[in-house]
Structure formats: structure tokens, C-alpha cells
Design a protein around this motif. Structure first.
Motif, PDB file in Angstrom:
ATOM      1  N   ILE A 195      -2.918  -9.828   1.723  1.00  0.00           N
ATOM      2  CA  ILE A 195      -3.208  -8.121   1.248  1.00  0.00           C
ATOM      3  C   ILE A 195      -3.956  -7.852   2.230  1.00  0.00           C
ATOM      4  O   ILE A 195      -5.532  -8.310   2.743  1.00  0.00           O
ATOM      5  N   GLY A 196      -3.885  -6.841   2.572  1.00  0.00           N
ATOM      6  CA  GLY A 196      -4.541  -6.130   3.156  1.00  0.00           C
ATOM      7  C   GLY A 196      -5.646  -4.900   2.916  1.00  0.00           C
ATOM      8  O   GLY A 196      -5.879  -5.233   1.851  1.00  0.00           O
ATOM      9  N   VAL A 197      -5.518  -3.517   3.176  1.00  0.00           N
ATOM     10  CA  VAL A 197      -6.565  -2.611   2.682  1.00  0.00           C
ATOM     11  C   VAL A 197      -6.114  -2.047   1.220  1.00  0.00           C
ATOM     12  O   VAL A 197      -5.171  -2.148   0.340  1.00  0.00           O
ATOM     13  N   MET A 198      -7.371  -2.163  -0.652  1.00  0.00           N
ATOM     14  CA  MET A 198      -6.934  -1.956  -1.156  1.00  0.00           C
ATOM     15  C   MET A 198      -7.837  -1.044  -0.926  1.00  0.00           C
ATOM     16  O   MET A 198      -8.881  -0.637  -0.728  1.00  0.00           O
ATOM     17  N   ALA A 199      -7.077  -0.140  -2.180  1.00  0.00           N
ATOM     18  CA  ALA A 199      -7.927   1.561  -2.653  1.00  0.00           C
ATOM     19  C   ALA A 199      -7.545   1.687  -4.044  1.00  0.00           C
ATOM     20  O   ALA A 199      -7.110   1.346  -4.380  1.00  0.00           O
ATOM     21  N   TRP A 200      -8.477   2.807  -4.206  1.00  0.00           N
ATOM     22  CA  TRP A 200      -8.341   3.422  -5.963  1.00  0.00           C
ATOM     23  C   TRP A 200      -8.447   4.849  -5.655  1.00  0.00           C
ATOM     24  O   TRP A 200      -9.113   5.407  -4.570  1.00  0.00           O
ATOM     25  N   GLN A 221       9.950  -8.709  -5.334  1.00  0.00           N
ATOM     26  CA  GLN A 221       9.330  -7.643  -5.266  1.00  0.00           C
ATOM     27  C   GLN A 221       7.878  -7.980  -5.593  1.00  0.00           C
ATOM     28  O   GLN A 221       7.318  -8.349  -5.349  1.00  0.00           O
ATOM     29  N   VAL A 222       6.853  -6.857  -5.120  1.00  0.00           N
ATOM     30  CA  VAL A 222       5.192  -6.810  -5.588  1.00  0.00           C
ATOM     31  C   VAL A 222       5.181  -5.942  -6.671  1.00  0.00           C
ATOM     32  O   VAL A 222       5.655  -5.084  -6.604  1.00  0.00           O
ATOM     33  N   GLN A 223       4.144  -6.423  -7.716  1.00  0.00           N
ATOM     34  CA  GLN A 223       3.853  -5.463  -8.729  1.00  0.00           C
ATOM     35  C   GLN A 223       2.495  -5.741  -8.596  1.00  0.00           C
ATOM     36  O   GLN A 223       1.641  -6.468  -8.457  1.00  0.00           O
ATOM     37  N   LEU A 224       1.415  -4.320  -8.936  1.00  0.00           N
ATOM     38  CA  LEU A 224      -0.274  -3.658  -9.039  1.00  0.00           C
ATOM     39  C   LEU A 224       0.048  -3.375 -10.681  1.00  0.00           C
ATOM     40  O   LEU A 224       0.525  -2.836 -11.106  1.00  0.00           O
ATOM     41  N   VAL A 225      -1.007  -4.357 -11.399  1.00  0.00           N
ATOM     42  CA  VAL A 225      -1.068  -3.843 -12.623  1.00  0.00           C
ATOM     43  C   VAL A 225      -2.317  -3.468 -13.067  1.00  0.00           C
ATOM     44  O   VAL A 225      -3.473  -4.456 -12.407  1.00  0.00           O
ATOM     45  N   GLU A 226      -2.769  -2.407 -13.347  1.00  0.00           N
ATOM     46  CA  GLU A 226      -4.312  -1.781 -14.115  1.00  0.00           C
ATOM     47  C   GLU A 226      -4.483  -2.046 -15.273  1.00  0.00           C
ATOM     48  O   GLU A 226      -3.739  -2.225 -16.000  1.00  0.00           O
ATOM     49  N   SER A 227      -5.282  -2.134 -15.600  1.00  0.00           N
ATOM     50  CA  SER A 227      -6.346  -2.476 -16.604  1.00  0.00           C
ATOM     51  C   SER A 227      -8.090  -2.420 -16.125  1.00  0.00           C
ATOM     52  O   SER A 227      -8.098  -2.186 -15.705  1.00  0.00           O
ATOM     53  N   GLY A 228      -8.744  -2.016 -17.384  1.00  0.00           N
ATOM     54  CA  GLY A 228      -9.307  -1.926 -18.042  1.00  0.00           C
ATOM     55  C   GLY A 228     -10.494  -0.836 -18.453  1.00  0.00           C
ATOM     56  O   GLY A 228     -11.392   0.195 -18.221  1.00  0.00           O
ATOM     57  N   GLY A 229      -8.774   0.889 -18.816  1.00  0.00           N
ATOM     58  CA  GLY A 229      -9.799   2.105 -18.440  1.00  0.00           C
ATOM     59  C   GLY A 229      -9.448   1.758 -20.105  1.00  0.00           C
ATOM     60  O   GLY A 229      -9.893   1.367 -20.715  1.00  0.00           O
ATOM     61  N   PHE A 262       5.619  -5.036   6.142  1.00  0.00           N
ATOM     62  CA  PHE A 262       4.036  -5.053   4.913  1.00  0.00           C
ATOM     63  C   PHE A 262       4.572  -3.547   4.658  1.00  0.00           C
ATOM     64  O   PHE A 262       5.567  -3.288   4.959  1.00  0.00           O
ATOM     65  N   ARG A 263       3.811  -3.172   3.096  1.00  0.00           N
ATOM     66  CA  ARG A 263       4.545  -1.934   2.333  1.00  0.00           C
ATOM     67  C   ARG A 263       3.673  -1.258   1.572  1.00  0.00           C
ATOM     68  O   ARG A 263       3.096  -2.466   1.008  1.00  0.00           O
ATOM     69  N   ASP A 264       3.148  -0.076   1.450  1.00  0.00           N
ATOM     70  CA  ASP A 264       1.988   0.272   0.663  1.00  0.00           C
ATOM     71  C   ASP A 264       2.454   0.332  -1.482  1.00  0.00           C
ATOM     72  O   ASP A 264       4.102   1.032  -1.420  1.00  0.00           O
ATOM     73  N   PHE A 265       2.130  -0.439  -1.885  1.00  0.00           N
ATOM     74  CA  PHE A 265       2.636  -0.225  -3.620  1.00  0.00           C
ATOM     75  C   PHE A 265       1.542  -0.196  -4.005  1.00  0.00           C
ATOM     76  O   PHE A 265       0.093   0.303  -3.941  1.00  0.00           O
ATOM     77  N   TRP A 266       1.349   0.946  -5.799  1.00  0.00           N
ATOM     78  CA  TRP A 266       0.815   1.738  -6.482  1.00  0.00           C
ATOM     79  C   TRP A 266       1.518   1.134  -7.703  1.00  0.00           C
ATOM     80  O   TRP A 266       2.318   0.388  -8.068  1.00  0.00           O
ATOM     81  N   GLY A 267       0.448   0.740  -8.779  1.00  0.00           N
ATOM     82  CA  GLY A 267       0.607   0.741  -9.876  1.00  0.00           C
ATOM     83  C   GLY A 267       0.490   1.804 -10.699  1.00  0.00           C
ATOM     84  O   GLY A 267       0.715   2.984 -10.261  1.00  0.00           O
ATOM     85  N   GLN A 268       0.665   1.426 -12.082  1.00  0.00           N
ATOM     86  CA  GLN A 268       1.179   2.300 -12.963  1.00  0.00           C
ATOM     87  C   GLN A 268       0.108   3.702 -13.498  1.00  0.00           C
ATOM     88  O   GLN A 268       0.600   4.849 -14.230  1.00  0.00           O
TER      89      GLN A 268
END
Length: 120
Positions: A31-36, A1-9, A106-112
Motif C-alpha cells: 500500500i502506498g499513500v493512505m489518505a483521509w 479485488q481490494v476493499q477498504l472498510v472504515e469504522s469509528g464514526g 496499482f490502483r486507488d481505492f476508496w472506502g464506503q
């Protein structure tokens, strides 16, 4: 499994800066494309910036010249440097990444999401 974790807000005054980070972990081959993306209250989620593994970044017109997307492929990290922030930048910011778990899958994943509030 893959997790994306954002920080800095956080909360910042107009004209200020923030740097968001996105850490990918888990079963990662590459990891391919990364986006915000961002989503303000009552609005649809919109693409802010994207960056392929290697190559040029793309930005929404509203953030060009103020935001900079970058990534550290060795660390599976993505970043969004946000300068000259304005109240209209207030939103929840999400990281999205296309993660290859093997050479062929591949799969696209989102952070929280991480909240950015620009206010005096």
C-alpha cells in the motif's frame, strides 16, 4: 479485488475525540499513500490528511494540531485520530489508499465512508 472498510464514526460533542480506522483487505502486494477525505453536505470532498508508506504526513490547515494520521503497514490499517472536534468537522469521512496488487500495478481505492457528527 481490494476493499477498504472504515469504522469509528459516530456522534460526539464539541471538544470530543474520535478515532477512525480503515482496513484494507484483498489482493494486496503493498500500500502506498493512505489518505483521509471528508465531505460535508453541500460541499465538495476535501483532503483531510495523507501519509506515504514511510515519511511525513500532510494535513489540511483546518485540522492541523487536532488530527493525527497514522498507519500500521503490517496490518494494512490506517487511522485518523481526531481531537478537539468542532461542528464544522461534521462530514462523511472516507479512506483512500493506493494499492499495489503486484510489483508493477496499482490502483486507488476508496472506502464506503463513515459519518462523523459533532453536535451538542
Amino acid at each position: 479485488q481490494v476493499q477498504l472498510v472504515e469504522s469509528g464514526g459516530g456522534l460526539v460533542q464539541p471538544g470530543g475525540s474520535l478515532r477512525l480506522a480503515c482496513e484494507a483487505s484483498g489482493s494486496i502486494y503493498s500500500i502506498g499513500v493512505m489518505a483521509w477525505y471528508r465531505q460535508a453536505p453541500g460541499k465538495e470532498r476535501e483532503l483531510v490528511a495523507s501519509m506515504p508508506t514511510a515519511g511525513s504526513a500532510n494535513y489540511a490547515e483546518s485540522v492541523k494540531g487536532r488530527f493525527t494520521i497514522s498507519r500500521d503497514n503490517a496490518k494494512n490499517m490506517g487511522y485518523l485520530q481526531m481531537n478537539s472536534l468542532q461542528p464544522e468537522d461534521t462530514a462523511v469521512y472516507y479512506c483512500k489508499a493506493r494499492v499495489w496488487s503486484t510489483r508493477y500495478n496499482f490502483r486507488d481505492f476508496w472506502g464506503q465512508g463513515t459519518q462523523v457528527t459533532v453536535s451538542s
